[in-house]
Design a protein around this motif. Structure first.
Motif, PDB file in Angstrom:
ATOM      1  N   LEU A  82      77.086 107.307  64.433  1.00  0.00           N
ATOM      2  CA  LEU A  82      77.174 105.855  64.585  1.00  0.00           C
ATOM      3  C   LEU A  82      78.109 105.220  63.564  1.00  0.00           C
ATOM      4  O   LEU A  82      78.786 104.228  63.862  1.00  0.00           O
ATOM      5  CB  LEU A  82      75.775 105.235  64.480  1.00  0.00           C
ATOM      6  CG  LEU A  82      74.774 105.656  65.571  1.00  0.00           C
ATOM      7  CD1 LEU A  82      73.441 104.953  65.353  1.00  0.00           C
ATOM      8  CD2 LEU A  82      75.319 105.350  66.952  1.00  0.00           C
ATOM      9  N   ALA A  83      78.167 105.765  62.378  1.00  0.00           N
ATOM     10  CA  ALA A  83      79.043 105.197  61.350  1.00  0.00           C
ATOM     11  C   ALA A  83      80.508 105.340  61.755  1.00  0.00           C
ATOM     12  O   ALA A  83      81.309 104.396  61.616  1.00  0.00           O
ATOM     13  CB  ALA A  83      78.785 105.895  60.011  1.00  0.00           C
ATOM     14  N   ILE A  84      80.864 106.492  62.270  1.00  0.00           N
ATOM     15  CA  ILE A  84      82.244 106.714  62.711  1.00  0.00           C
ATOM     16  C   ILE A  84      82.551 105.858  63.927  1.00  0.00           C
ATOM     17  O   ILE A  84      83.650 105.309  64.064  1.00  0.00           O
ATOM     18  CB  ILE A  84      82.471 108.214  62.995  1.00  0.00           C
ATOM     19  CG1 ILE A  84      82.420 109.001  61.689  1.00  0.00           C
ATOM     20  CG2 ILE A  84      83.801 108.430  63.705  1.00  0.00           C
ATOM     21  CD1 ILE A  84      82.596 110.492  61.847  1.00  0.00           C
ATOM     22  N   MET A  85      81.586 105.725  64.823  1.00  0.00           N
ATOM     23  CA  MET A  85      81.777 104.860  65.993  1.00  0.00           C
ATOM     24  C   MET A  85      82.053 103.423  65.570  1.00  0.00           C
ATOM     25  O   MET A  85      82.915 102.749  66.126  1.00  0.00           O
ATOM     26  CB  MET A  85      80.537 104.903  66.894  1.00  0.00           C
ATOM     27  CG  MET A  85      80.359 106.183  67.670  1.00  0.00           C
ATOM     28  SD  MET A  85      78.919 106.078  68.767  1.00  0.00           S
ATOM     29  CE  MET A  85      78.918 107.720  69.487  1.00  0.00           C
ATOM     30  N   ALA A  86      81.308 102.963  64.565  1.00  0.00           N
ATOM     31  CA  ALA A  86      81.493 101.585  64.090  1.00  0.00           C
ATOM     32  C   ALA A  86      82.885 101.412  63.489  1.00  0.00           C
ATOM     33  O   ALA A  86      83.547 100.386  63.696  1.00  0.00           O
ATOM     34  CB  ALA A  86      80.417 101.248  63.063  1.00  0.00           C
ATOM     35  N   ASP A  87      83.350 102.405  62.729  1.00  0.00           N
ATOM     36  CA  ASP A  87      84.689 102.315  62.136  1.00  0.00           C
ATOM     37  C   ASP A  87      85.781 102.345  63.209  1.00  0.00           C
ATOM     38  O   ASP A  87      86.825 101.691  63.071  1.00  0.00           O
ATOM     39  CB  ASP A  87      84.905 103.467  61.151  1.00  0.00           C
ATOM     40  CG  ASP A  87      84.043 103.332  59.906  1.00  0.00           C
ATOM     41  OD1 ASP A  87      83.607 102.198  59.606  1.00  0.00           O
ATOM     42  OD2 ASP A  87      83.786 104.360  59.245  1.00  0.00           O
ATOM     43  N   ALA A  88      85.538 103.115  64.268  1.00  0.00           N
ATOM     44  CA  ALA A  88      86.547 103.269  65.319  1.00  0.00           C
ATOM     45  C   ALA A  88      86.497 102.156  66.348  1.00  0.00           C
ATOM     46  O   ALA A  88      87.413 102.045  67.170  1.00  0.00           O
ATOM     47  CB  ALA A  88      86.360 104.621  66.019  1.00  0.00           C
ATOM     48  N   LEU A  89      85.466 101.336  66.323  1.00  0.00           N
ATOM     49  CA  LEU A  89      85.275 100.325  67.369  1.00  0.00           C
ATOM     50  C   LEU A  89      86.454  99.368  67.525  1.00  0.00           C
ATOM     51  O   LEU A  89      86.881  99.104  68.655  1.00  0.00           O
ATOM     52  CB  LEU A  89      83.979  99.549  67.103  1.00  0.00           C
ATOM     53  CG  LEU A  89      83.598  98.519  68.178  1.00  0.00           C
ATOM     54  CD1 LEU A  89      83.405  99.196  69.529  1.00  0.00           C
ATOM     55  CD2 LEU A  89      82.331  97.769  67.775  1.00  0.00           C
TER      56      LEU A  89
END
Length: 221
Positions: free
Chosen positions: A11-18
């Protein structure tokens, strides 16, 4: 299991990539807004030409429809983007993608519309003309509405395929949704951005697919 979650559902990487992926989503929607209306118009024109009485109009239209249905869209895209420059024609990635998808989808929409036109009996033409309508008025007000209603599920299904087809635009480095997710993956060395992109596709298309299924069931009943 922990490694699976870390690599695909971080989820942390998803948030950064959003933010990057949302920019890609904007390009995907822009491609759809260009390709779908133009494809519908081109498909209708192809259907009218392929059902015309004149064989000089009908045969070339049918040949072009068969040609662009037979050529894989990826091959067509690569030819337009990388092949045409050898003849002095250079197109931007966006224009190349829109042109390739337009030719491909016009052929498929054309076959769908042709099936719809054929499904309307000749009696409808005769009845409408007997009321004083011209041929163009008969086609616009009587035949086309019935033909479109008869093939509406197929038109919607083809439109869903168009949305998924936009992922091929990443081949020419156009920053659509899949290209943005792949870029984020290459930076983070993690597949979670691809999972996020897949989830966005699901959110966009699943309601349409469910509505289409309900509509098809109503037609059967």
């Amino acid at each position: 299991m922990d490694q699976l979650i870390f690599q695909f559902f971080n989820l942390a990487i998803m948030a950064d990539a959003l933010p990057t992926i949302l920019r890609g989503l904007g390009m995907t929607l822009l491609i759809c807004c260009a390709v779908i209306p133009l494809g519908l118009a081109g498909g209708l024109a192809a259907a009218l030409a392929s059902t015309a009485r004149s064989r000089w109009l009908r045969w070339p239209a049918m040949a072009l429809v068969d040609l662009f249905r037979a050529i894989p869209p990826l091959v067509l895209l690569i030819f337009i983007y990388a092949g045409l420059p050898f003849s002095g024609i250079r197109l931007s990635p966006f224009v190349a993608v829109v042109l390739a998808f337009l030719l491909n989808n016009s052929a498929y929409y054309g076959e769908v519309f042709r099936a719809g036109l054929i499904s309307v009996g000749t009696g409808q033409w005769e009845a409408a003309r007997s009321t004083g309508l011209t041929q163009r008025q008969t086609l616009s007000y009587v035949i086309l509405p019935q033909a479109t209603r008869n093939v509406l599920p197929d038109l919607i299904s083809n439109t869903v395929e168009v949305v998924k087809l936009t992922s091929l635009a990443s081949v020419v480095s156009l920053g659509e949704l899949l290209h943005a997710a792949s870029l984020a993956r290459s930076v983070t060395y993690n597949a979670s951005p691809l999972t996020l992109a897949a989830a966005i596709y699901l959110v966009l298309l699943w309601p349409v697919v469910r509505l289409l299924s309900r509509y098809q069931r109503r037609l059967v009943v």
